[in-house]
Design a protein around this motif. Structure first.
Motif, mmCIF file in Angstrom:
data_model
loop_
_atom_site.group_PDB
_atom_site.id
_atom_site.type_symbol
_atom_site.label_atom_id
_atom_site.label_comp_id
_atom_site.label_asym_id
_atom_site.label_seq_id
_atom_site.Cartn_x
_atom_site.Cartn_y
_atom_site.Cartn_z
ATOM 1 N N ASP A 118 0.829 -1.202 0.000
ATOM 2 C CA ASP A 118 0.000 0.000 0.000
ATOM 3 C C ASP A 118 0.867 1.259 0.000
ATOM 4 O OD1 ASP A 118 -2.716 1.286 0.356
ATOM 5 O OD2 ASP A 118 -1.715 2.039 2.153
ATOM 6 N N HIS A 119 1.936 1.251 0.781
ATOM 7 C CA HIS A 119 2.851 2.395 0.847
ATOM 8 C C HIS A 119 3.404 2.726 -0.544
ATOM 9 C CE1 HIS A 119 6.245 4.908 2.151
ATOM 10 N NE2 HIS A 119 7.047 4.107 1.472
ATOM 11 N N TYR A 120 3.967 1.732 -1.204
ATOM 12 C CA TYR A 120 4.600 1.992 -2.492
ATOM 13 C C TYR A 120 3.587 2.320 -3.585
ATOM 14 C CZ TYR A 120 9.279 0.817 -0.888
ATOM 15 O OH TYR A 120 10.486 0.826 -0.238
ATOM 16 N N ARG A 121 2.419 1.715 -3.519
ATOM 17 C CA ARG A 121 1.385 2.071 -4.498
ATOM 18 C C ARG A 121 0.966 3.528 -4.349
ATOM 19 N NH1 ARG A 121 -2.377 -3.398 -4.216
ATOM 20 N NH2 ARG A 121 -1.336 -4.548 -5.918
ATOM 21 N N GLN A 122 0.815 3.976 -3.113
ATOM 22 C CA GLN A 122 0.448 5.372 -2.892
ATOM 23 C C GLN A 122 1.530 6.319 -3.411
ATOM 24 O OE1 GLN A 122 -1.454 6.883 0.651
ATOM 25 N NE2 GLN A 122 -1.625 4.800 1.488
ATOM 26 N N VAL A 123 2.783 5.981 -3.140
ATOM 27 C CA VAL A 123 3.892 6.810 -3.610
ATOM 28 C C VAL A 123 3.926 6.847 -5.133
ATOM 29 C CG1 VAL A 123 6.411 7.032 -3.692
ATOM 30 C CG2 VAL A 123 5.276 6.451 -1.530
ATOM 31 N N ALA A 124 3.830 5.688 -5.755
ATOM 32 C CA ALA A 124 3.897 5.617 -7.218
ATOM 33 C C ALA A 124 2.707 6.299 -7.867
ATOM 34 C CB ALA A 124 3.982 4.156 -7.659
ATOM 35 N N ASP A 125 1.545 6.212 -7.241
ATOM 36 C CA ASP A 125 0.356 6.899 -7.761
ATOM 37 C C ASP A 125 0.527 8.419 -7.722
ATOM 38 O OD1 ASP A 125 -1.053 4.581 -8.306
ATOM 39 O OD2 ASP A 125 -2.234 4.639 -6.450
ATOM 40 N N ALA A 126 1.189 8.901 -6.683
ATOM 41 C CA ALA A 126 1.263 10.343 -6.446
ATOM 42 C C ALA A 126 2.324 11.041 -7.280
ATOM 43 C CB ALA A 126 1.522 10.610 -4.969
ATOM 44 N N LEU A 127 3.331 10.290 -7.746
ATOM 45 C CA LEU A 127 4.463 10.913 -8.430
ATOM 46 C C LEU A 127 4.390 10.708 -9.937
ATOM 47 C CD1 LEU A 127 7.398 9.982 -6.022
ATOM 48 C CD2 LEU A 127 5.873 11.956 -5.957
ATOM 49 N N THR A 128 4.938 11.672 -10.655
ATOM 50 C CA THR A 128 5.034 11.556 -12.119
ATOM 51 C C THR A 128 6.368 10.949 -12.530
ATOM 52 O OG1 THR A 128 5.890 13.823 -12.242
ATOM 53 C CG2 THR A 128 3.502 13.517 -12.491
ATOM 54 N N VAL A 129 7.348 11.010 -11.668
ATOM 55 C CA VAL A 129 8.660 10.447 -11.956
ATOM 56 C C VAL A 129 8.645 8.953 -11.608
ATOM 57 C CG1 VAL A 129 9.625 10.909 -9.671
ATOM 58 C CG2 VAL A 129 11.138 10.886 -11.652
ATOM 59 N N PRO A 130 9.357 8.109 -12.369
ATOM 60 C CA PRO A 130 9.381 6.670 -12.060
ATOM 61 C C PRO A 130 9.984 6.378 -10.689
ATOM 62 C CG PRO A 130 10.199 7.076 -14.277
ATOM 63 C CD PRO A 130 10.086 8.411 -13.618
ATOM 64 N N VAL A 131 9.546 5.260 -10.110
ATOM 65 C CA VAL A 131 9.913 4.910 -8.731
ATOM 66 C C VAL A 131 10.624 3.559 -8.691
ATOM 67 C CG1 VAL A 131 9.013 4.361 -6.431
ATOM 68 C CG2 VAL A 131 7.966 6.224 -7.784
ATOM 69 N N TYR A 132 11.724 3.523 -7.945
ATOM 70 C CA TYR A 132 12.381 2.269 -7.592
ATOM 71 C C TYR A 132 12.062 1.930 -6.137
ATOM 72 C CZ TYR A 132 15.593 2.409 -11.635
ATOM 73 O OH TYR A 132 16.137 2.419 -12.887
ATOM 74 N N LEU A 133 11.747 0.690 -5.869
ATOM 75 C CA LEU A 133 11.730 0.178 -4.509
ATOM 76 C C LEU A 133 13.171 0.156 -4.003
ATOM 77 C CD1 LEU A 133 9.509 -2.980 -5.247
ATOM 78 C CD2 LEU A 133 8.729 -0.623 -4.780
ATOM 79 N N TYR A 134 13.345 0.148 -2.686
ATOM 80 C CA TYR A 134 14.701 0.146 -2.125
ATOM 81 C C TYR A 134 14.666 -0.725 -0.881
ATOM 82 C CZ TYR A 134 19.105 2.378 -0.386
ATOM 83 O OH TYR A 134 20.377 2.647 0.080
ATOM 84 N N ASN A 135 15.325 -1.869 -0.964
ATOM 85 C CA ASN A 135 15.319 -2.873 0.097
ATOM 86 C C ASN A 135 16.628 -2.822 0.872
ATOM 87 O OD1 ASN A 135 14.198 -5.191 1.471
ATOM 88 N ND2 ASN A 135 15.606 -6.498 0.315
ATOM 89 N N ILE A 136 16.572 -2.383 2.121
ATOM 90 C CA ILE A 136 17.773 -2.328 2.962
ATOM 91 C C ILE A 136 17.365 -2.666 4.402
ATOM 92 C CG2 ILE A 136 17.547 0.203 3.157
ATOM 93 C CD1 ILE A 136 20.686 0.256 3.300
ATOM 94 N N PRO A 137 16.985 -3.912 4.627
ATOM 95 C CA PRO A 137 16.376 -4.317 5.906
ATOM 96 C C PRO A 137 17.254 -4.124 7.132
ATOM 97 C CG PRO A 137 16.887 -6.230 4.534
ATOM 98 C CD PRO A 137 17.046 -5.030 3.664
ATOM 99 N N ALA A 138 18.567 -4.189 6.972
ATOM 100 C CA ALA A 138 19.434 -4.023 8.135
ATOM 101 C C ALA A 138 19.309 -2.629 8.741
ATOM 102 C CB ALA A 138 20.887 -4.287 7.750
ATOM 103 N N ARG A 139 18.924 -1.659 7.919
ATOM 104 C CA ARG A 139 18.801 -0.281 8.398
ATOM 105 C C ARG A 139 17.357 0.107 8.715
ATOM 106 N NH1 ARG A 139 23.601 -0.058 10.210
ATOM 107 N NH2 ARG A 139 25.164 -0.512 8.626
ATOM 108 N N THR A 140 16.397 -0.481 8.020
ATOM 109 C CA THR A 140 15.000 -0.074 8.210
ATOM 110 C C THR A 140 14.222 -1.002 9.135
ATOM 111 O OG1 THR A 140 14.129 -1.358 6.347
ATOM 112 C CG2 THR A 140 14.955 0.861 5.876
#
Length: 295
Positions: A118-140
């Motif tokens: 849901d988070h990434y869909r909302q972000v991608a829906d809201a922006l006109t620029v293309p979006v990359y997911l970013y997976n860094i579990p040790a930090r997040t």
């Protein structure tokens, strides 16, 4: 949209003695990377996004785009803890001329996979620029599962993932998705896995160590593209050795910046509370003398 490929450097954010963004030094670092053909990824982990204000992140993106001058593409990181703030930062950055943005998973909040979708869909829906997911579990503290990325790949404005989980297993899970579809790319995060990723279909990489050794980073990709695997392996071995030796001293982004500072003093120190001194600093200086590449 033209596919985004090649090596990118997760560029450091230079600070002056008062810990303010040093715009002139940042421009010089962008020019240094552009000179060897490396793209720029700004305000990411190695850019100390976690220590930058909202306004500073926008400023850094603007400086990088201006300094790159169209010679190489610029990507910007816009991930924040909340969906609302991620969208706000993305909207502030998207009109500056960046090719795409990326966003780490929300940190501090323990998210389910459904919440991440849901988070990434909302972000991608809201922006006109293309979006990359970013997976860094040790930090997040939150891990993007391959099945979650596969679901999100269906969104027309989500074009790929930067995987910085640190393991080949994690990277291979996302590379499998990229091989299934032509509209979802993988950018390799761990510097030890750049060549492995390219061999298995990665579109490119986003490297922290490229700040120190931009020629070596570019050499991995350029050698692979021209089919010179022996040269690519040689560059990768050098990169992997630097990673192993440097990261043994502590928090990787701080180690990268400190090593670069020994070669290029005007990048300044990491923002407090990072503190590097004594024997550790001397050993980092020795590594910088061996590996830092002047451009």
């Amino acid at each position: 949209m033209t596919r985004i490929t090649g090596p990118f450097v997760a560029i450091v954010t230079p600070f002056d003695a008062e810990e303010s963004v040093n715009a002139a030094a940042l421009r010089r670092q962008v020019a240094r990377q552009a000179a060897v053909g490396n793209g720029v990824f700004c305000a990411g982990t190695n850019g100390e996004f976690y220590a930058l204000s909202f306004e500073e992140k926008v400023k850094v993106a603007a400086i990088c785009v201006e300094a790159a001058g169209g010679r190489v593409p610029v990507l910007a990181h816009v991930g924040e803890i909340s969906t609302h703030q991620t969208i706000a930062l993305g909207k502030a950055v998207q009109g500056l001329g960046v090719r795409a943005v990326s966003a780490i998973t929300p940190s501090f909040i323990a998210c389910s996979q459904d919440e991440l979708i849901d988070h990434y869909r909302q972000v991608a829906d809201a922006l006109t620029v293309p979006v990359y997911l970013y997976n860094i579990p040790a930090r997040t503290g939150n891990t993007l599962q391959p099945d979650t990325a596969r679901t999100l790949a269906e969104h027309p404005n989500i074009i790929g993932i930067k995987d910085s989980a640190g393991s080949q297993e994690s990277l291979d899970g996302f590379l499998a998705i990229a091989r299934e579809r032509s509209d979802f790319d993988v950018l390799v995060g761990p510097d030890s896995l750049v060549l492995h990723g390219l061999r298995h279909g990665a579109a490119g990489c986003i490297s922290g160590l490229g700040n120190i050794a931009p020629v070596t980073l570019n050499g991995i990709h350029a050698s692979f593209v021209r089919g010179d695997l022996a040269a690519a392996e040689e560059h990768q071995t050098r990169f992997s050795t630097l990673r192993k030796d440097l990261y043994a001293f502590g928090f990787p982004p701080a180690m990268v910046k400190r090593a670069l500072r020994h070669a290029v003093p005007d990048v300044g120190a990491s923002r407090a509370p990072v503190l590097i001194a004594g024997e550790v600093d001397a050993r980092i200086a020795a590594l910088a003398a061996t590996y830092a590449e002047a451009v």
